[in-house]
Design a protein around this motif. Structure first.
Motif, PDB file in Angstrom:
ATOM      1  N   ASP A 136       0.816  -1.225   0.000  1.00  0.00           N
ATOM      2  CA  ASP A 136       0.000   0.000   0.000  1.00  0.00           C
ATOM      3  C   ASP A 136       0.847   1.272   0.000  1.00  0.00           C
ATOM      4  O   ASP A 136       0.339   2.364   0.171  1.00  0.00           O
ATOM      5  N   VAL A 182      -5.537   1.374  -4.008  1.00  0.00           N
ATOM      6  CA  VAL A 182      -6.717   1.550  -3.156  1.00  0.00           C
ATOM      7  C   VAL A 182      -7.663   0.370  -3.334  1.00  0.00           C
ATOM      8  O   VAL A 182      -8.225  -0.141  -2.361  1.00  0.00           O
ATOM      9  N   GLN A 230      -7.520  -0.798   0.157  1.00  0.00           N
ATOM     10  CA  GLN A 230      -8.477   0.151   0.724  1.00  0.00           C
ATOM     11  C   GLN A 230      -7.904   1.540   0.980  1.00  0.00           C
ATOM     12  O   GLN A 230      -8.552   2.531   0.723  1.00  0.00           O
ATOM     13  N   LYS A 231      -6.696   1.641   1.526  1.00  0.00           N
ATOM     14  CA  LYS A 231      -6.053   2.937   1.779  1.00  0.00           C
ATOM     15  C   LYS A 231      -4.583   2.830   1.411  1.00  0.00           C
ATOM     16  O   LYS A 231      -4.015   1.741   1.402  1.00  0.00           O
ATOM     17  N   HIS A 272     -10.532  11.334  -3.703  1.00  0.00           N
ATOM     18  CA  HIS A 272      -9.881  10.262  -2.939  1.00  0.00           C
ATOM     19  C   HIS A 272      -9.443  10.725  -1.555  1.00  0.00           C
ATOM     20  O   HIS A 272      -8.556  10.130  -0.963  1.00  0.00           O
ATOM     21  N   ASN A 276     -10.415  10.284   1.356  1.00  0.00           N
ATOM     22  CA  ASN A 276     -10.439   9.310   2.451  1.00  0.00           C
ATOM     23  C   ASN A 276      -9.597   8.073   2.181  1.00  0.00           C
ATOM     24  O   ASN A 276      -9.663   7.110   2.934  1.00  0.00           O
ATOM     25  N   ASP A 277      -8.814   8.083   1.116  1.00  0.00           N
ATOM     26  CA  ASP A 277      -8.047   6.906   0.710  1.00  0.00           C
ATOM     27  C   ASP A 277      -6.594   6.920   1.178  1.00  0.00           C
ATOM     28  O   ASP A 277      -5.837   6.009   0.858  1.00  0.00           O
ATOM     29  N   ILE A 288      -3.660   7.007   4.196  1.00  0.00           N
ATOM     30  CA  ILE A 288      -3.286   6.820   5.599  1.00  0.00           C
ATOM     31  C   ILE A 288      -2.334   7.942   5.993  1.00  0.00           C
ATOM     32  O   ILE A 288      -2.542   8.633   6.981  1.00  0.00           O
TER      33      ILE A 288
END
Length: 124
Positions: free
Chosen positions: A11, A38, A42-43, A72, A74-75, A77
């Protein structure tokens, strides 16, 4: 121009920008890579290294960045922006307002610190 660095795995996305960052860089390299990661994780965690040869963004690239960031938001970290120009700290602060994850600015000499921070292995 945008280059994907070998630290990119899982990721984690590590890219280096040099010369002028273009809309084509976003459309052909950055956006597809983030969307792929993503979908798989997810992130994502992103380190953007603006090297000593980086001269800035095309206006169209700034527009692509803004659209992408909002779509994006909220994608992410963590997002690390590495570079020595004074305005890069401002860029990181804007990123912190847009993305829901953490955003930090590191100087060029702090590249390894940024890599450890983005990886979560060094809580600075």
């Amino acid at each position: 121009m945008l280059y994907v660095l070998p630290e990119t795995a899982g990721d984690l996305i590590v890219v280096q920008a040099t010369d002028t960052l273009t809309a084509k860089d976003y459309q052909d390299i950055f956006i597809p890579m983030v969307e792929e990661k993503v979908e798989a994780h997810q992130k994502v965690r992103v380190l953007l290294y603006l090297d000593h040869g980086f001269t800035g963004f095309e206006a169209a690239a700034l527009w692509e960045d803004a659209k992408f960031g909002m779509a994006h938001r909220n994608d992410f970290i963590r997002l690390a922006v590495v570079g020595d120009a004074d305005w890069i700290n401002w860029l990181a602060k804007i990123g912190d307002l847009i993305v829901s994850g953490e955003t930090r600015h590191f100087t060029g000499s702090q590249f390894l610190q940024a890599l450890h921070w983005i990886d979560g292995s060094d809580e600075i």
